[in-house]
Design an enzyme around this catalytic site. Structure first.
Site, PDB file in Angstrom:
ATOM      1  N   CYS A   1     -16.066 -12.156  10.533  1.00 20.20           N
ATOM      2  CA  CYS A   1     -16.626 -10.582  10.159  1.00 20.20           C
ATOM      3  C   CYS A   1     -15.826 -10.069   9.166  1.00 20.20           C
ATOM      4  O   CYS A   1     -16.136  -9.278   8.642  1.00 20.20           O
ATOM      5  CB  CYS A   1     -17.091  -9.789  11.746  1.00 20.20           C
ATOM      6  SG  CYS A   1     -17.626 -11.277  13.046  1.00 20.20           S
TER       7      CYS A   1
ATOM      8  N   ASP B   1     -24.972  -8.321 -23.256  1.00 21.86           N
ATOM      9  CA  ASP B   1     -25.592  -8.399 -22.553  1.00 21.86           C
ATOM     10  C   ASP B   1     -26.706  -9.215 -23.174  1.00 21.86           C
ATOM     11  O   ASP B   1     -28.255  -9.337 -22.267  1.00 21.86           O
ATOM     12  CB  ASP B   1     -26.443  -7.108 -22.729  1.00 21.86           C
ATOM     13  CG  ASP B   1     -26.975  -6.259 -22.103  1.00 21.86           C
ATOM     14  OD1 ASP B   1     -27.208  -7.214 -21.197  1.00 21.86           O
ATOM     15  OD2 ASP B   1     -27.731  -5.429 -21.830  1.00 21.86           O
TER      16      ASP B   1
ATOM     17  N   ASN C   1     -31.632  -8.728 -14.880  1.00 18.75           N
ATOM     18  CA  ASN C   1     -30.329  -7.976 -15.968  1.00 18.75           C
ATOM     19  C   ASN C   1     -29.863  -7.248 -15.264  1.00 18.75           C
ATOM     20  O   ASN C   1     -29.316  -6.265 -15.435  1.00 18.75           O
ATOM     21  CB  ASN C   1     -30.404  -7.972 -17.479  1.00 18.75           C
ATOM     22  CG  ASN C   1     -29.214  -7.326 -18.497  1.00 18.75           C
ATOM     23  OD1 ASN C   1     -28.260  -8.030 -17.222  1.00 18.75           O
ATOM     24  ND2 ASN C   1     -29.933  -6.717 -18.983  1.00 18.75           N
TER      25      ASN C   1
ATOM     26  N   ASP D   1     -26.282  -7.776 -13.734  1.00 15.26           N
ATOM     27  CA  ASP D   1     -24.907  -7.508 -13.821  1.00 15.26           C
ATOM     28  C   ASP D   1     -24.400  -6.000 -14.927  1.00 15.26           C
ATOM     29  O   ASP D   1     -25.361  -4.901 -15.085  1.00 15.26           O
ATOM     30  CB  ASP D   1     -24.101  -8.551 -14.463  1.00 15.26           C
ATOM     31  CG  ASP D   1     -24.864  -8.500 -15.788  1.00 15.26           C
ATOM     32  OD1 ASP D   1     -25.583  -7.641 -16.432  1.00 15.26           O
ATOM     33  OD2 ASP D   1     -23.705  -9.703 -17.015  1.00 15.26           O
TER      34      ASP D   1
ATOM     35  N   ASP E   1     -34.328 -26.830 -21.276  1.00 11.04           N
ATOM     36  CA  ASP E   1     -33.382 -27.606 -21.472  1.00 11.04           C
ATOM     37  C   ASP E   1     -32.225 -27.185 -22.739  1.00 11.04           C
ATOM     38  O   ASP E   1     -31.640 -27.182 -22.585  1.00 11.04           O
ATOM     39  CB  ASP E   1     -33.424 -28.708 -22.659  1.00 11.04           C
ATOM     40  CG  ASP E   1     -34.074 -28.129 -23.507  1.00 11.04           C
ATOM     41  OD1 ASP E   1     -34.555 -26.755 -23.786  1.00 11.04           O
ATOM     42  OD2 ASP E   1     -34.255 -28.951 -24.361  1.00 11.04           O
TER      43      ASP E   1
ATOM     44  N   ASP F   1     -23.856 -15.201  13.323  1.00 11.52           N
ATOM     45  CA  ASP F   1     -22.241 -15.713  12.972  1.00 11.52           C
ATOM     46  C   ASP F   1     -21.528 -15.442  14.302  1.00 11.52           C
ATOM     47  O   ASP F   1     -20.296 -16.288  14.369  1.00 11.52           O
ATOM     48  CB  ASP F   1     -21.776 -15.368  12.068  1.00 11.52           C
ATOM     49  CG  ASP F   1     -21.330 -13.640  12.432  1.00 11.52           C
ATOM     50  OD1 ASP F   1     -21.513 -12.922  13.407  1.00 11.52           O
ATOM     51  OD2 ASP F   1     -20.351 -13.021  11.308  1.00 11.52           O
TER      52      ASP F   1
ATOM     53  N   LEU G   1     -26.746 -12.699   8.481  1.00  7.83           N
ATOM     54  CA  LEU G   1     -27.570 -13.617   7.697  1.00  7.83           C
ATOM     55  C   LEU G   1     -26.638 -14.690   7.637  1.00  7.83           C
ATOM     56  O   LEU G   1     -24.915 -14.693   6.836  1.00  7.83           O
ATOM     57  CB  LEU G   1     -27.211 -12.521   6.358  1.00  7.83           C
ATOM     58  CG  LEU G   1     -27.961 -12.866   5.319  1.00  7.83           C
ATOM     59  CD1 LEU G   1     -29.304 -13.641   5.277  1.00  7.83           C
ATOM     60  CD2 LEU G   1     -28.117 -12.380   3.584  1.00  7.83           C
TER      61      LEU G   1
ATOM     62  N   ASP H   1     -19.838  -7.216   6.799  1.00  7.62           N
ATOM     63  CA  ASP H   1     -21.276  -7.028   7.336  1.00  7.62           C
ATOM     64  C   ASP H   1     -21.982  -6.022   6.085  1.00  7.62           C
ATOM     65  O   ASP H   1     -23.089  -6.475   6.180  1.00  7.62           O
ATOM     66  CB  ASP H   1     -21.322  -6.558   8.477  1.00  7.62           C
ATOM     67  CG  ASP H   1     -20.908  -6.990  10.239  1.00  7.62           C
ATOM     68  OD1 ASP H   1     -20.851  -8.282  10.352  1.00  7.62           O
ATOM     69  OD2 ASP H   1     -20.365  -6.368  10.948  1.00  7.62           O
TER      70      ASP H   1
ATOM     71  N   PHE I   1     -24.332  -8.080   7.356  1.00  9.99           N
ATOM     72  CA  PHE I   1     -24.814  -9.305   7.309  1.00  9.99           C
ATOM     73  C   PHE I   1     -24.183 -10.089   7.298  1.00  9.99           C
ATOM     74  O   PHE I   1     -24.040 -12.063   7.103  1.00  9.99           O
ATOM     75  CB  PHE I   1     -24.828  -9.777   5.096  1.00  9.99           C
ATOM     76  CG  PHE I   1     -25.907  -8.816   4.572  1.00  9.99           C
ATOM     77  CD1 PHE I   1     -27.297  -8.439   5.481  1.00  9.99           C
ATOM     78  CD2 PHE I   1     -25.696  -8.483   3.538  1.00  9.99           C
ATOM     79  CE1 PHE I   1     -28.136  -8.110   4.651  1.00  9.99           C
ATOM     80  CE2 PHE I   1     -27.290  -8.090   2.753  1.00  9.99           C
ATOM     81  CZ  PHE I   1     -27.968  -7.669   3.255  1.00  9.99           C
TER      82      PHE I   1
ATOM     83  N   HIS J   1     -25.669 -10.831  15.662  1.00 12.76           N
ATOM     84  CA  HIS J   1     -25.464 -11.462  14.790  1.00 12.76           C
ATOM     85  C   HIS J   1     -25.657 -12.903  15.041  1.00 12.76           C
ATOM     86  O   HIS J   1     -25.159 -13.180  15.629  1.00 12.76           O
ATOM     87  CB  HIS J   1     -24.399 -10.940  14.121  1.00 12.76           C
ATOM     88  CG  HIS J   1     -24.232  -9.588  13.031  1.00 12.76           C
ATOM     89  ND1 HIS J   1     -23.401  -8.986  13.072  1.00 12.76           N
ATOM     90  CD2 HIS J   1     -25.725  -8.734  13.518  1.00 12.76           C
ATOM     91  CE1 HIS J   1     -23.384  -7.829  12.332  1.00 12.76           C
ATOM     92  NE2 HIS J   1     -24.988  -7.456  12.819  1.00 12.76           N
TER      93      HIS J   1
END
Length: 703
Positions: free
Chosen positions: A685, A177, A154, A156, A127, A473, A411, A351, A408, A471
């Site tokens: 793409c 941080d 962590n 970022d 919560d 896609d 993906l 990609d 990608f 791919h």
């Protein structure tokens, strides 16, 4: 279950012990008795509760010491306390031993107790608040009624001048941080000092040391200090006992995402250690544990609202950029252009990266997954995306060969689906692979293992190796139905294209011309510039030599510079046979998708497509592949197919509008033929979209 501990008495001696609230302390009065003793009596402090346990039956003892019990091997004492002591060794239990008929004790054994409270606490009920001593904090369960704390990796970078993610060092430079970390509180209560020799130690296992880090905040006279106490080479930390009622605040960061061999669970423990004598190791007499699950990386499907659209600025895509900008302005999101000094001539931004996010009850932020293709865009995610509350993760193979299937565009993720009663509230990941037993190209194992280990979007492998680029896609996408939670899957279909063309032929439009309004430019007219572009496409197709691209790009996809009509397409037996084979490949995937996503034919819309077989007997789009579109809510940016003109209107565009616009979707056809299609890519793409995360909390699901 309550922890139990045994303390051994010795007649004629005083034994001191620290008792931790919530535990059971056992002692054997029989083995501690003098040889001539036959019975015993008990006296104890008011704050101590003592029970005589004989043959499994417990009897509570009064404080006055008047009652006697026979000594027997099966007789033990169970001691508990409900309050922390205010002074060390201030509470006691006295055992008096008697001869059979004696009225005076022949000896005594004393147990002097110091009661303290120790609780290592986390947000086990999810919560956003660290509660006190949740009984289920040492386990982790899925579902809306599940329990167990959650940890963010962590990943970022909250400090602008650093070059790497925050998890790469053992320092904290700002409170921002700390906000990425989960809080953990060590609560203690007791006398001002513990008896000599006792220590409280916080520790992790060696196997968890590369997966979790713990920081402690000190408050000296000049500001705050953030001290790294656990993780990597640091396996334990001695906690200073401060006396009275105390709460020590710790901050916990994840260092690794779930992956092969690591299900995502880490444990942190606190133990009370007891001193015996010089040179003798300290002995743990109480341990409290908490379990965290590291939050998975989650992909976002097309049905979620867009936040940002990314596209590369190239020397030859000005008009494409302008059309994408106009499309984005219709939606409530922003356009982010990756300029040439960053992209270095690499236009395939889809990609290079996949956008996702991580989330815990206290916080969440986007995280970009960097593909192992490492084209000229390889610096883009680190230099342009990584920053405050924007994370980064990548998986690169050590020994496997990287192919175009590791880009990608291969993906994707479905919207939420239910399959045979099993719900996937975050959808399922879709990746392209080779045909079973074919030994063809496949996404590298490190990426597949990473995706599988996240657990919340169980991956499905499709067959995409039949395509030159390979791919997923290139033959499928998903679109929302505005105003509802429903969606449709769009699939490329060669049979739908031939059906449409035959209809137009019967209507007398057999001589309708394709690619009208677009003048084919010879790639060989400016050979040096073209050769410079080829270097970029090699990164799009890692397994192929440059010579192949002179053929593929020089032929401009599947097109020819000759006049192309519906009659010519329908009369080409080789093209018909090739596309019958390609339709079989599409149908193979269609059957997998229907089974693994729980779809019916009513959930699928066929978009006309044609493919041409290349020198390796793989498919490339004959005209711009409309399924390779960008989806921005109800607005679709569809590759302009330049199909046969019927009454001065492209019949392919008219057909697609008739399929999609009744659903409430808005079709915008984007001219990508010069900047993308002729290099074997399309609108999807050349763009990428960061979307809002799911409102559904991943920990509420059951994988």
């Amino acid at each position: 279950m309550q922890q139990e501990r045994t303390v051994r008495l010795q007649y004629g001696s005083r034994v001191e012990a620290v008792y931790v609230l919530g535990t059971h302390l056992w002692t054997d009065v029989y083995s501690a008795a003098p040889a001539e003793a036959q019975t015993f009596s008990l006296k104890h402090s008011e704050r101590v509760r003592v029970e005589v346990v004989r043959d499994g039956q417990a009897e509570e003892v009064a404080t006055n010491g008047k009652q006697r019990w026979l000594l027997s091997p099966s007789t033990t004492l169970r001691v508990t306390m409900s309050q922390a002591s205010t002074e060390a060794s201030s509470d006691k239990v006295t055992v008096n031993y008697y001869e059979e008929e004696g009225s005076m004790p022949i000896d005594q054994a004393g147990l002097f107790l110091t009661a303290i409270e120790i609780s290592l606490d986390v947000d086990a009920d999810r919560d956003g608040v660290v509660e006190k001593n949740n009984p289920r904090k040492a386990s982790w369960t899925w579902g809306p009624e599940g329990q167990g704390a959650i940890l963010l990796v962590n990943c970022d970078r909250d400090t602008p001048w650093l070059s790497k993610e925050d998890l790469k060092d053992e320092k904290v430079y700002s409170k921002e941080d700390l906000k990425d970390m989960s809080q953990m509180v060590l609560r203690t209560k007791g006398p001002e000092q513990l008896p000599a020799g006792y220590e409280i130690v916080l520790y992790i296992s060696m196997t968890d040391s590369d997966k979790v880090g713990v920081f402690y905040v000190e408050n000296p006279f000049f500001g705050q200090r953030y001290i790294h106490i656990l993780g990597r080479q640091k396996l334990y930390h001695v906690v200073k006992y401060t006396g009275g009622t105390a709460e020590l605040l710790f901050f916990v960061e994840g260092l690794r995402f779930p992956d092969e061999g690591f299900p995502g669970l880490v444990s942190i423990h606190v133990s009370l250690l007891e001193y015996m004598a010089e040179g003798i190791p300290l002995t743990p007499i109480f341990t409290d544990s908490v379990v965290f699950r590291i939050a998975p990386w989650i992909m976002t499907p097309n049905i979620l609202p867009p936040l940002s659209v990314f596209v590369c600025c190239m020397k030859d895509n000005y008009l494409f950029l302008k059309e994408v900008k106009n499309l984005v302005e219709k939606t409530n999101c922003e356009l982010k252009v990756c300029f040439q000094y960053v992209n270095r001539g690499d236009r395939w931004i889809q990609d290079e990266v996949e956008f996702g996010y991580i989330e815990a009850p206290h916080k969440g932020f986007p995280v970009v997954l960097d593909s192992p293709r490492d084209g000229y865009l390889k610096d883009f995610p680190m230099k342009q995306l990584l920053g405050p509350d924007f994370g980064y993760v990548t998986r690169e193979p050590l020994y496997e060969h990287v192919t175009s299937l590791d880009s990608f565009g291969n993906l994707e993720v479905s919207p939420p689906v239910t399959v045979n009663g099993k719900t996937y509230p975050l959808g399922r990941i879709l990746i392209g692979s080779s045909f079973p037993l074919s030994g063809g190209r496949r996404m590298t194992k490190v990426v597949r293992d990473f995706l599988q280990a996240q657990q919340v979007q169980a991956p499905v492998e499709l067959y995409s190796d039949w395509l030159t680029v390979g791919h997923v896609d290139e033959f499928m996408t998903f679109v929302p139905i505005p105003g509802t939670k429903q969606f449709r899957m769009l699939m490329a279909s060669t049979s739908a294209c031939y059906k449409l063309f035959r209809e137009k032929q019967r209507e007398g439009h057999g001589e309708a011309i394709m690619f009208k309004g677009w003048h084919l430019q010879s790639a060989y007219s400016q050979k040096p510039a073209f050769l410079r572009l080829v270097d970029t496409y090699v990164h799009h197709f890692p397994p192929y030599p440059k010579a192949v691209f002179l053929i593929v790009a020089g032929g401009l996809g599947g097109m020819s510079s000759k006049r192309i009509t519906i009659n010519k397409i329908l009369s080409s037996e080789s093209l018909v046979q090739e596309n019958q084979y390609f339709q079989r490949c599409l149908d193979w995937n269609r059957d997998i998708l229907k089974k693994e996503l729980g779809l019916t034919e009513q959930d699928i819309i066929d978009l006309p497509a044609l493919f041409k077989m290349d020198e390796k007997r793989q498919a490339r789009a004959y005209f711009p592949n409309m399924v390779n579109m960008i989806v921005l809510d109800k607005d679709l940016g569809i590759p302009k197919p330049f199909g046969p003109q019927v009454d001065e209107v492209c019949c392919l565009e008219t057909h697609v509008r008739s399929l999609l616009e009744p659903l409430g979707l808005c079709c915008t056809f984007v001219d990508d033929i010069s900047a993308y299609h002729k290099f074997l890519g399309e609108v999807h793409c050349g763009t990428n979209v960061r979307r809002k995360p799911f409102t559904f909390k991943w920990w509420h699901m059951v994988p």
